[in-house]
Write a protein that holds these residues in place. Structure first.
Motif, short mmCIF file in Angstrom:
data_model
loop_
_atom_site.label_atom_id
_atom_site.label_comp_id
_atom_site.label_asym_id
_atom_site.label_seq_id
_atom_site.Cartn_x
_atom_site.Cartn_y
_atom_site.Cartn_z
N LEU A 31 0.83 -1.21 0.00
CA LEU A 31 0.00 0.00 0.00
C LEU A 31 0.87 1.26 0.00
O LEU A 31 0.59 2.22 -0.73
CB LEU A 31 -0.92 -0.01 1.22
N HIS A 50 -3.27 9.87 2.33
CA HIS A 50 -4.04 9.00 3.22
C HIS A 50 -4.52 7.77 2.45
O HIS A 50 -5.07 7.90 1.36
CB HIS A 50 -5.23 9.75 3.81
N VAL A 51 -4.32 6.61 3.03
CA VAL A 51 -4.72 5.35 2.41
C VAL A 51 -5.47 4.51 3.44
O VAL A 51 -5.02 4.37 4.59
CB VAL A 51 -3.49 4.56 1.90
N ALA A 52 -6.60 3.96 3.03
CA ALA A 52 -7.36 3.05 3.90
C ALA A 52 -6.88 1.62 3.69
O ALA A 52 -6.53 1.23 2.58
CB ALA A 52 -8.85 3.16 3.62
N TRP A 53 -6.87 0.84 4.77
CA TRP A 53 -6.35 -0.53 4.72
C TRP A 53 -7.08 -1.38 3.70
O TRP A 53 -6.48 -2.22 3.02
CB TRP A 53 -6.47 -1.17 6.10
N ASP A 54 -8.38 -1.18 3.53
CA ASP A 54 -9.16 -2.04 2.64
C ASP A 54 -9.18 -1.56 1.19
O ASP A 54 -9.85 -2.13 0.34
CB ASP A 54 -10.60 -2.18 3.16
N GLU A 55 -8.41 -0.51 0.86
CA GLU A 55 -8.33 -0.06 -0.54
C GLU A 55 -7.55 -1.08 -1.36
O GLU A 55 -6.63 -1.73 -0.88
CB GLU A 55 -7.63 1.30 -0.63
N LYS A 56 -7.95 -1.21 -2.63
CA LYS A 56 -7.24 -2.11 -3.53
C LYS A 56 -5.93 -1.45 -3.98
O LYS A 56 -5.91 -0.29 -4.36
CB LYS A 56 -8.10 -2.44 -4.75
N ALA A 59 -5.98 0.10 -7.35
CA ALA A 59 -6.69 1.37 -7.47
C ALA A 59 -5.84 2.55 -7.00
O ALA A 59 -6.10 3.69 -7.38
CB ALA A 59 -7.98 1.32 -6.65
N ILE A 60 -4.81 2.27 -6.22
CA ILE A 60 -3.96 3.34 -5.70
C ILE A 60 -2.84 3.67 -6.68
O ILE A 60 -2.50 4.83 -6.90
CB ILE A 60 -3.36 2.92 -4.34
#
Length: 331
Positions: free
Chosen positions: A53, A69-75, A78-79
């Motif tokens: 991530l 900012h990155v959320a744990w459940d983001e793919k 997609a980032i």
């Protein structure tokens, strides 16, 4: 007496050497049940995903001092910046930041050569110009990770020859493993050559190459190329040539007057050619291994032993097997 561990969601902050701050929230961590949440630790798989991530966020090249900012459940996909193909290189001592530029160049040259060969055949089948090579979409820390993106922007995804060429290279790994579909001998032989060129030879620092096709609106596919893949691609290509009755050795002799870096050279003033040939010029595909001798013989009369193969349009194509100089013409 050991303490009971519980899961707790935590936030991790990473600061890159360039000053970019990546904040990942909602990470599952382990801590003691009776503690206030400190200290905590990550399972191995969690640590690996956290690294992915962070690297994906940095691949977008945010400006120094930026906070991402990155959320744990983001793919992860997609980032990262959009790419049609992701190439991950693994091997002894191959680490981002400490690997020599020669390894980077080797991978990019191989990827470019494999792409050009397949894209050219696709373009000829469609009667369209050869699409431009893909661009470098991103690089990632860790082992060498390179993202490639098609430069074409057609209205319909299926008309993107550049992306289709990249997809076929990944598909070609399966052909090397399980056998070719035998629908288009010229395309299949070219794809197998591309797989052969991209695969590690077993005599270098590269141990394996993981390649993932992930173009938008296309089925995601993944393959791993190893020295065994290289061996199987060669075997499948030889097998295909033996089974293809139309593939016959021919001799062409004439003036080597043009060499292109997209694996094609041109002969003029032909004095020796097969019966079915109707002109005094010929266009011949060559494997990269012949490029040094071609450059040495440029401008001279040469004799070429080639494989004559009918393409999907019924025309003969020549693929050079060997080349040697002829005596100059007497004046």
């Amino acid at each position: 007496m050991s303490e009971t561990l519980i899961e707790k969601r935590v936030t991790h902050t990473h600061k890159s050497p360039e000053g970019v701050i990546v904040v990942v929230s909602g990470i599952p961590a382990q801590c003691a049940q009776n503690s206030d949440g400190e200290p905590y630790f990550y399972d191995f798989d969690v640590a690996l995903r956290l690294e992915e991530l962070i690297n994906a966020a940095l691949a977008r090249k945010p400006s120094p001092g930026a906070v991402v900012h990155v959320a744990w459940d983001e793919k992860v996909e997609a980032i990262k910046p959009p790419a049609d193909v992701e190439i991950r290189v693994r091997g002894e001592g191959i680490i981002f930041g400490s690997t020599s530029i020669s390894v980077w160049r080797k991978i990019l040259d191989r990827a470019h050569g494999a792409y050009q060969a397949v894209a050219r055949v696709l373009a000829e089948k469609e009667g369209r110009p050869v699409p431009p090579p893909p661009v470098l979409a991103f690089t990632l820390p860790g082992s060498l990770v390179i993202g490639l993106r098609s430069q074409e922007t057609p209205l319909f995804a299926e008309h993107d020859l550049s992306s289709e060429a990249l997809r076929l290279i990944v598909e070609g790994v399966r052909w090397a493993e399980d056998g070719v579909p035998k629908n288009d001998p010229v395309l299949e032989e070219t794809v197998l050559r591309a797989v052969e060129e991209l695969s590690p030879s077993g005599r270098e620092e590269i141990r394996e190459i993981e390649i993932t096709y992930q173009a938008p609106h296309r089925l995601r596919t993944q393959a791993v190329l190893t020295p065994e893949t290289h061996k199987k691609a060669v075997e499948r290509r030889v097998e295909l040539a033996r089974q293809e009755e139309q593939a016959k050795p021919v001799v062409l002799a004439g003036l080597l007057d043009e060499i292109k870096l997209d694996d094609v050279f041109h002969l003029a003033q032909l004095e020796e050619f097969p019966d079915h040939h109707r002109t005094t010029t010929a266009r011949v595909f060559y494997p990269r291994i012949l490029l040094p001798i071609l450059l040495q013989l440029f401008g001279q009369r040469v004799r070429v032993v080639a494989e004559g193969v009918k393409n999907s349009t019924g025309k003969f194509e020549y693929r050079a097997l060997s080349i040697e100089p002829l005596e100059p013409l007497e004046k």
